[in-house]
Structure formats: structure tokens, C-alpha cells
Design a protein around this motif. Structure first.
Motif, short mmCIF file in Angstrom:
data_model
loop_
_atom_site.label_atom_id
_atom_site.label_comp_id
_atom_site.label_asym_id
_atom_site.label_seq_id
_atom_site.Cartn_x
_atom_site.Cartn_y
_atom_site.Cartn_z
N LYS A 1 39.89 47.70 47.00
CA LYS A 1 39.90 46.46 46.22
C LYS A 1 38.65 45.63 46.50
O LYS A 1 38.04 45.05 45.60
CB LYS A 1 41.16 45.66 46.54
CG LYS A 1 42.44 46.27 45.98
CD LYS A 1 43.65 45.44 46.37
CE LYS A 1 44.93 46.05 45.82
NZ LYS A 1 46.14 45.27 46.24
N ASP A 2 38.25 45.58 47.79
CA ASP A 2 37.02 44.86 48.15
C ASP A 2 35.80 45.57 47.56
O ASP A 2 34.85 44.91 47.14
CB ASP A 2 36.88 44.79 49.68
CG ASP A 2 37.93 43.89 50.32
OD1 ASP A 2 38.45 43.00 49.61
OD2 ASP A 2 38.24 44.09 51.50
N ILE B 1 43.48 51.40 50.28
CA ILE B 1 43.69 50.57 49.09
C ILE B 1 43.08 49.18 49.22
O ILE B 1 42.48 48.65 48.27
CB ILE B 1 45.19 50.47 48.74
CG1 ILE B 1 45.37 49.75 47.40
CG2 ILE B 1 45.99 49.81 49.86
CD1 ILE B 1 46.77 49.83 46.84
N ASP B 2 43.17 48.57 50.40
CA ASP B 2 42.61 47.22 50.57
C ASP B 2 41.08 47.25 50.55
O ASP B 2 40.44 46.39 49.94
CB ASP B 2 43.11 46.62 51.88
CG ASP B 2 44.61 46.30 51.85
OD1 ASP B 2 45.11 45.93 50.77
OD2 ASP B 2 45.27 46.46 52.88
N GLN C 1 35.74 47.21 44.76
CA GLN C 1 35.71 46.86 43.34
C GLN C 1 35.08 45.49 43.13
O GLN C 1 34.28 45.29 42.21
CB GLN C 1 37.14 46.87 42.77
CG GLN C 1 37.74 48.26 42.62
CD GLN C 1 39.17 48.22 42.13
OE1 GLN C 1 40.02 47.53 42.71
NE2 GLN C 1 39.45 48.96 41.06
N THR C 2 35.44 44.55 44.00
CA THR C 2 34.89 43.19 43.90
C THR C 2 33.39 43.19 44.13
O THR C 2 32.63 42.59 43.37
CB THR C 2 35.58 42.27 44.93
OG1 THR C 2 36.97 42.21 44.67
CG2 THR C 2 35.00 40.87 44.87
N ASP D 1 33.97 48.71 51.89
CA ASP D 1 33.96 47.73 50.80
C ASP D 1 32.67 47.81 50.00
O ASP D 1 32.37 46.93 49.19
CB ASP D 1 34.15 46.31 51.35
CG ASP D 1 32.99 45.87 52.24
OD1 ASP D 1 32.09 46.70 52.51
OD2 ASP D 1 32.98 44.70 52.67
N ARG E 1 39.25 55.99 44.21
CA ARG E 1 40.13 55.72 45.37
C ARG E 1 40.79 57.03 45.79
O ARG E 1 41.77 57.47 45.19
CB ARG E 1 41.20 54.66 45.05
CG ARG E 1 41.99 54.27 46.31
CD ARG E 1 42.82 53.03 46.08
NE ARG E 1 43.98 53.29 45.26
CZ ARG E 1 45.13 53.78 45.72
NH1 ARG E 1 45.26 54.10 47.00
NH2 ARG E 1 46.15 53.97 44.89
#
Length: 240
Positions: free
Chosen positions: A75-76, A71-72, A78-79, A47, A92
Motif C-alpha cells: 500500500k505504501d 500488504i501494508d 502504491q502511494t 515501499d 503484490r
């Protein structure tokens, strides 16, 4: 087995996001190289923050490339990277030793320079072959994961059926690619040959790379094996 010296860089270990003190050692190495900012690449990035060797650099204004295939986690990533999105390239993808997902190909879609400052390889599997496949880019510092539970005199290169590589094999790869081992800080730390002199390290550490193997990783492995054996025996006793 060679007498163990342990790198003089060990005393600089401390964690901000890293796992084994890499943050502190990176800070000291960059200080000696007179590098205040630059570019990094890290994968698998998770992450961005979790056990990261580079997120503290991102906070300090460095530019970078993060590569993460899940993918999960992406997303973290990116945050967590939103605040620095103007300086970070997020990809990714799962990095492979060759082909379209090779590190050379993935980095080519970014603006990272050929001689960027820091590469951190930690994908818990084919780290060795990914570095072996890197041909175009020549980072100044490379941090790469090995299996520390393998003694330093054993050759082992990762395969599909048996992932992870040994200390000895990875050090040999570093030499072939023009890098000097400077320490085992959880992961192995390498510096490109043309930059080593600036680090002002003791000659004893540079003459025999095997002396830098950290035996505590072997001891930890033995302890885990003994504990597992005791748990198994205790479990069998309870079933009797």
C-alpha cells in the motif's frame, strides 16, 4: 585468502535511496554502458523508496516493475509510486524460485522486455534460487544480496532451513548464467558477459572475482559477535 583489491567502482558510491552506495555505482555503470533510460525490476520493493536501488531511476524517467508481497508495504508502495504510475508495474506477490510466483511468470504479465537493463534482488532469504530460476529474461545488470559475513572461499547455497547464500556460490551462479562480477557494493553487482568490455574495468578485477570480496563485511560481523558476547558476559555479571 586471496589478496583483496576492492572494485574500482567503490569510489562512485553514494546514496539517494540505496543503503550502501548502490545509487552512485548504478549511475556510473549505466553511464559507461551508454544507457540513459530503460527498464528495471526490484523486489522485495518494500515501499518503493526504503533502501531502494531503483527509485532514483524511476524519478529519472525509467520504466519499472516493483514486486512486494507484504500488504501494508505494498500500500505504501502504491502511494509512493502514484506520481509515476504510467511507467511502473506494481505486483503484490512473494517471488519464489519456481511455479506461478516465479520471476519469469510474474514478469510475463508486464511489458518489460526480455533484455531489460537492471534487476535488483533483495528478499533477505532465497535470493540465489530466485535468480537461478530465472530463465527467459536476461537483464544487463544484476544486483543481488548475499551474506557478507561468510568468507569468500566458502560455498553456501540457501535452503529452507538455512536461508541466504555466500559470495563464492553466488559468483559461481553468475558465471553459469553468463555474468561477470564487477564489485561488492553491499550487494554483489554483475554485468552480462557481452556488456563487460564497455565498462573498461582493470583486468586484475575481472581475472579473479574473489579478489573483489569486501572484507569490511567480515570485520563488521566479527565486531557484532564480540559485542554480543561482551553484552552477554556483562549481563551475567550483573545477575550475580
Amino acid at each position: 585468502m586471496t589478496k583483496q583489491l576492492i572494485s574500482s567502482l567503490h569510489k562512485y558510491r553514494h546514496n539517494i535511496y540505496s543503503q550502501n552506495g548502490e545509487d552512485g555505482v548504478i549511475e556510473e555503470v549505466m553511464k559507461r554502458l551508454e544507457i540513459n533510460s530503460g527498464w528495471f525490476c526490484e523486489f522485495g520493493a518494500w515501499d518503493g523508496k526504503h533502501l531502494s536501488n531503483t527509485f532514483h531511476l524511476a524519478e529519472q524517467g525509467w520504466k519499472g516493475v516493483y514486486i512486494e508481497g507484504d500488504i501494508d508495504r505494498f500500500k505504501d508502495l502504491q502511494t509512493n509510486s502514484e506520481k509515476y504510475k504510467d511507467r511502473l508495474h506494481l505486483i503484490r506477490e512473494y517471488v519464489t524460485p519456481s511455479g506461478a510466483s516465479s520471476l519469469d511468470n510474474l514478469l510475463s504479465i508486464t511489458t518489460i522486455p526480455k533484455d531489460f537493463e537492471l534487476l535488483s534482488i533483495d528478499i533477505d532469504s532465497d535470493d540465489y534460487n530466485v535468480w537461478a530460476g530465472l530463465e527467459y529474461y536476461s537483464p544487463l545488470v544484476v544486483i543481488i544480496e548475499i551474506i557478507g559475513s561468510i568468507p569468500p572461499d566458502i560455498e553456501k547455497i540457501s535452503t529452507l532451513s538455512s536461508p541466504h547464500s555466500s559470495f563464492k556460490s553466488t559468483v559461481s551462479l553468475g558465471k553459469e548464467k553468463g555474468y561477470q562480477l564487477i564489485g561488492m557494493i553491499g550487494n554483489l553487482f554483475f554485468v552480462r558477459d557481452d556488456m563487460v568490455e564497455k565498462l573498461n574495468l582493470p583486468n586484475t578485477e575481472l581475472m579473479d572475482s574473489s579478489s573483489l570480496f569486501d572484507p569490511s563485511w567480515l570485520e563488521a560481523s566479527v565486531s557484532k559477535t564480540i559485542l554480543s558476547s561482551l553484552k552477554s558476559k556483562f549481563s551475567k555479571m550483573l545477575k550475580v
